[in-house]
Scaffold this active site. Sequence first.
Site, short mmCIF file in Angstrom:
data_model
loop_
_atom_site.label_atom_id
_atom_site.label_comp_id
_atom_site.label_asym_id
_atom_site.label_seq_id
_atom_site.Cartn_x
_atom_site.Cartn_y
_atom_site.Cartn_z
CD GLU A 110 -2.88 -1.03 2.45
OE1 GLU A 110 -4.15 -1.48 2.23
OE2 GLU A 110 -2.25 -0.95 3.43
CD GLU A 130 -3.08 -6.39 4.41
OE1 GLU A 130 -2.33 -5.18 4.37
OE2 GLU A 130 -2.85 -7.02 3.44
#
Length: 259
Positions: A110, A130
């Site tokens: 990210e 995640e």
Amino acid sequence: MDPVKTRREGAILEVTLDRPKANAIDLATSRIMGDVFAGFRDDPDLRVAILTGGGDKFFCPGWDLKAANDGDAVDGDYGLGGFGGLQELRGLNKPVIAAVNGIACGGGLELALSADMILAADHATFALPEIRSGTVADAASVKLPKRIAYHVAMELLLTGRWFDVHEAKGWGLINEILPADQLMNRAWELARLLASGPPLVYAAIKEIVRDAEDAKFQDAMNRITQRQLATVDTLYSSEDQAEGARAFAEKRDPVWKGR
């Protein structure tokens, strides 16, 4: 040890996330990174930033789960710019190059996606794992379906699988693949090219891209032509705008002053 190291050369700032063993980011490191990137944004003498990781194995694996287990709250104070100091930093109108030197997963991917250009070493790998930790890759869930094909983005988000630089390049996630020993040289070569360019134009480009992301085409164009964006208004009234036209007419390279 300082987890964030900086090196400045002229108008270029190199930022290295150097937090062994894996360059994971805890709350304190995120706040330091926010201060560094806010300083870059606000320094009129800096024009381009390079972000990389220390060592040759990890760029960044994202959130430090060990720190989280020791009490760092996932919704804690990340500091200026949110996680990693970059992805939510307001008014950052200067180019940022990510030089991915190894594993970039979770929040590390990210963070790379928050840069304007991504160069990657040929051994770099990527993932959004995640889901396996029972949480959500929030920024990637916003950004990734806008960057690559929806079904591919959803596969990566929903499975958390790993992919290499060649697949990343194929989906348009990175600009260039380089041998590891050439990565930083290429990043600096690109940074020097950008640093020699017109900073007011770069600022206008970045604000236009942000402003137009969810706007209808004509609405975005109206905001530009009516000079409703601060960077565009500054550019159209600038010495650099006149210098560009003058240099073209005089058949010489322009001299950009950023004003």
